[in-house]
Write a protein that holds these residues in place. Structure first.
Motif, PDB file in Angstrom:
ATOM      1  N   LEU A  68       0.826  -1.219   0.000  1.00 12.36           N
ATOM      2  CA  LEU A  68       0.000   0.000   0.000  1.00 12.36           C
ATOM      3  C   LEU A  68       0.858   1.267   0.000  1.00 12.36           C
ATOM      4  O   LEU A  68       0.468   2.295  -0.561  1.00 12.36           O
ATOM      5  CB  LEU A  68      -0.951   0.013   1.204  1.00 12.36           C
ATOM      6  CG  LEU A  68      -1.952   1.169   1.229  1.00 12.36           C
ATOM      7  CD1 LEU A  68      -2.893   1.115   0.020  1.00 12.36           C
ATOM      8  CD2 LEU A  68      -2.770   1.186   2.522  1.00 12.36           C
ATOM      9  N   ALA A  69       2.056   1.184   0.588  1.00  6.56           N
ATOM     10  CA  ALA A  69       2.930   2.363   0.677  1.00  6.56           C
ATOM     11  C   ALA A  69       3.390   2.856  -0.696  1.00  6.56           C
ATOM     12  O   ALA A  69       3.963   3.948  -0.807  1.00  6.56           O
ATOM     13  CB  ALA A  69       4.133   2.058   1.570  1.00  6.56           C
ATOM     14  N   LEU A  70       3.135   2.075  -1.739  1.00  9.26           N
ATOM     15  CA  LEU A  70       3.505   2.503  -3.092  1.00  9.26           C
ATOM     16  C   LEU A  70       2.594   3.618  -3.611  1.00  9.26           C
ATOM     17  O   LEU A  70       2.885   4.235  -4.635  1.00  9.26           O
ATOM     18  CB  LEU A  70       3.439   1.311  -4.060  1.00  9.26           C
ATOM     19  CG  LEU A  70       4.386   0.142  -3.751  1.00  9.26           C
ATOM     20  CD1 LEU A  70       4.083  -1.050  -4.659  1.00  9.26           C
ATOM     21  CD2 LEU A  70       5.839   0.585  -3.932  1.00  9.26           C
ATOM     22  N   TYR A  71       1.500   3.840  -2.912  1.00 11.14           N
ATOM     23  CA  TYR A  71       0.513   4.830  -3.369  1.00 11.14           C
ATOM     24  C   TYR A  71       0.614   6.119  -2.545  1.00 11.14           C
ATOM     25  O   TYR A  71       0.886   6.064  -1.352  1.00 11.14           O
ATOM     26  CB  TYR A  71      -0.903   4.256  -3.242  1.00 11.14           C
ATOM     27  CG  TYR A  71      -1.112   3.063  -4.151  1.00 11.14           C
ATOM     28  CD1 TYR A  71      -1.608   3.228  -5.436  1.00 11.14           C
ATOM     29  CD2 TYR A  71      -0.766   1.780  -3.735  1.00 11.14           C
ATOM     30  CE1 TYR A  71      -1.767   2.143  -6.278  1.00 11.14           C
ATOM     31  CE2 TYR A  71      -0.926   0.687  -4.573  1.00 11.14           C
ATOM     32  CZ  TYR A  71      -1.434   0.881  -5.847  1.00 11.14           C
ATOM     33  OH  TYR A  71      -1.580  -0.186  -6.682  1.00 11.14           O
ATOM     34  N   SER A  72       0.338   7.247  -3.190  1.00 11.59           N
ATOM     35  CA  SER A  72       0.400   8.529  -2.475  1.00 11.59           C
ATOM     36  C   SER A  72      -0.921   8.880  -1.796  1.00 11.59           C
ATOM     37  O   SER A  72      -0.933   9.639  -0.826  1.00 11.59           O
ATOM     38  CB  SER A  72       0.784   9.656  -3.435  1.00 11.59           C
ATOM     39  OG  SER A  72      -0.212   9.839  -4.440  1.00 11.59           O
ATOM     40  N   HIS A  73      -2.025   8.359  -2.318  1.00  8.52           N
ATOM     41  CA  HIS A  73      -3.344   8.684  -1.775  1.00  8.52           C
ATOM     42  C   HIS A  73      -4.168   7.407  -1.627  1.00  8.52           C
ATOM     43  O   HIS A  73      -4.031   6.478  -2.431  1.00  8.52           O
ATOM     44  CB  HIS A  73      -4.103   9.637  -2.707  1.00  8.52           C
ATOM     45  CG  HIS A  73      -3.520  11.016  -2.766  1.00  8.52           C
ATOM     46  ND1 HIS A  73      -2.326  11.282  -3.399  1.00  8.52           N
ATOM     47  CD2 HIS A  73      -3.961  12.204  -2.267  1.00  8.52           C
ATOM     48  CE1 HIS A  73      -2.050  12.583  -3.278  1.00  8.52           C
ATOM     49  NE2 HIS A  73      -3.028  13.164  -2.608  1.00  8.52           N
TER      50      HIS A  73
ATOM     51  N   PRO B 206      -6.572   1.765  -2.719  1.00 10.75           N
ATOM     52  CA  PRO B 206      -5.603   2.665  -3.344  1.00 10.75           C
ATOM     53  C   PRO B 206      -6.319   3.623  -4.286  1.00 10.75           C
ATOM     54  O   PRO B 206      -7.319   3.256  -4.913  1.00 10.75           O
ATOM     55  CB  PRO B 206      -4.687   1.712  -4.110  1.00 10.75           C
ATOM     56  CG  PRO B 206      -5.552   0.533  -4.432  1.00 10.75           C
ATOM     57  CD  PRO B 206      -6.497   0.395  -3.264  1.00 10.75           C
ATOM     58  N   TYR B 207      -5.805   4.848  -4.384  1.00 10.28           N
ATOM     59  CA  TYR B 207      -6.371   5.844  -5.298  1.00 10.28           C
ATOM     60  C   TYR B 207      -5.699   5.710  -6.653  1.00 10.28           C
ATOM     61  O   TYR B 207      -4.475   5.772  -6.751  1.00 10.28           O
ATOM     62  CB  TYR B 207      -6.140   7.248  -4.740  1.00 10.28           C
ATOM     63  CG  TYR B 207      -6.840   8.344  -5.530  1.00 10.28           C
ATOM     64  CD1 TYR B 207      -8.109   8.768  -5.165  1.00 10.28           C
ATOM     65  CD2 TYR B 207      -6.234   8.944  -6.630  1.00 10.28           C
ATOM     66  CE1 TYR B 207      -8.755   9.768  -5.878  1.00 10.28           C
ATOM     67  CE2 TYR B 207      -6.874   9.944  -7.351  1.00 10.28           C
ATOM     68  CZ  TYR B 207      -8.139  10.352  -6.969  1.00 10.28           C
ATOM     69  OH  TYR B 207      -8.785  11.349  -7.669  1.00 10.28           O
ATOM     70  N   PHE B 208      -6.494   5.523  -7.675  1.00 10.46           N
ATOM     71  CA  PHE B 208      -5.988   5.437  -9.056  1.00 10.46           C
ATOM     72  C   PHE B 208      -6.489   6.663  -9.806  1.00 10.46           C
ATOM     73  O   PHE B 208      -7.697   6.771 -10.090  1.00 10.46           O
ATOM     74  CB  PHE B 208      -6.560   4.206  -9.769  1.00 10.46           C
ATOM     75  CG  PHE B 208      -6.066   2.869  -9.277  1.00 10.46           C
ATOM     76  CD1 PHE B 208      -5.082   2.768  -8.304  1.00 10.46           C
ATOM     77  CD2 PHE B 208      -6.585   1.705  -9.806  1.00 10.46           C
ATOM     78  CE1 PHE B 208      -4.632   1.521  -7.856  1.00 10.46           C
ATOM     79  CE2 PHE B 208      -6.148   0.453  -9.380  1.00 10.46           C
ATOM     80  CZ  PHE B 208      -5.167   0.360  -8.406  1.00 10.46           C
TER      81      PHE B 208
END
Lengths: 158, 158
Positions: free
Chosen positions: B66-71, B144-146
């Motif tokens: 999950l840490a790969l995502y900013s939002h 995760p926000y895409f």
């Protein structure tokens, strides 16, 4: 559906709690051209499909002023998804990833978020574009899309 | 909480169904600086507040990658909100609007969607920015926000 045999190498199942903490109402259903999970597009960006959101007439008054918005969020209940996989191996990735780092239907609370273009409203039916779910999927909520709080065009992903 | 007296002129209450259609698990809680509804910011865009998402350890493996995502999107359960108002009169509007055209906590399924910046993850706790909910709010999901499917910067609103 939570058959332990239906699990790919590397996937991780957990024991879910013995009881639910709250209940939801199905407030309508989403009609789409997709009759099975295999037919569904991967996500809304890969779909131009037109769908019909059929709201239970009980909630009709809740649509007042919704037509002022160009896009809406649909929250819907993925009733064909198992809930106990906490790591999954998506075909495109080929290795395990945490459920909360995926948009997979499989999650402890199988609630999907899909943002769709609102084409029109007639009575208690919404015509929307970009649907990606199975025909007959139960609806939980409709929310207006606010770019001010919902749009992060520069959000980072792997 | 569904006290018929707590209703503003022009608001409309409905009878909800007699039974729920499905159940949800509270998978954690959100810790914020806001101890009451009155203290909460109007929405995430009006908040710089740092919050802490405390996930139940049962679901720890779900955070992998999950840490790969900013939002991230948080779905949470607004357990202090009544569910029976189908038209509401927001103070800023001064006239009734349909519940599905509002982001009010009051709705048949009181599920909030808040998109927050992911600052960091330590164990089963996420540090996030832009929280707007009451301290202790039950968590339903993290997604995760895409930007490809979630970001519509030109979406129209009134």
């Amino acid at each position: 559906m939570d058959n332990p045999k239906d699990i790919r190498p590397g996937e991780v199942a957990i024991a879910l709690p013995a009881a639910f903490d709250a209940g939801v109402y199905f407030i309508g259903h989403i009609r789409t051209p997709f009759k099975s999970r295999a037919e569904c597009p991967k996500n809304t960006a890969e779909s131009d499909a037109i769908g019909r959101v059929e709201l239970d007439p009980r909630y009709a008054a809740g649509l007042e002023d919704l037509a002022l918005y160009s896009h809406v969020h649909l929250l819907y209940w993925m009733d064909q998804a198992r809930r106990d996989l906490i790591q999954q191996v998506p075909a495109h990735l080929g290795r395990p990833r945490g459920t909360f780092a995926l948009r997979s239907p499989v999650r402890p609370n199988p609630i999907a978020l899909a943002t769709v273009e609102l084409v029109g409203i007639a009575g208690t039916a919404l015509t929307v574009r970009n649907v990606d779910c199975i025909d007959g999927t139960p609806l939980l909520d409709i929310k207006p899309y606010f770019a001010s709080i919902d749009s992060f065009p520069n959000a980072r992903r792997p």
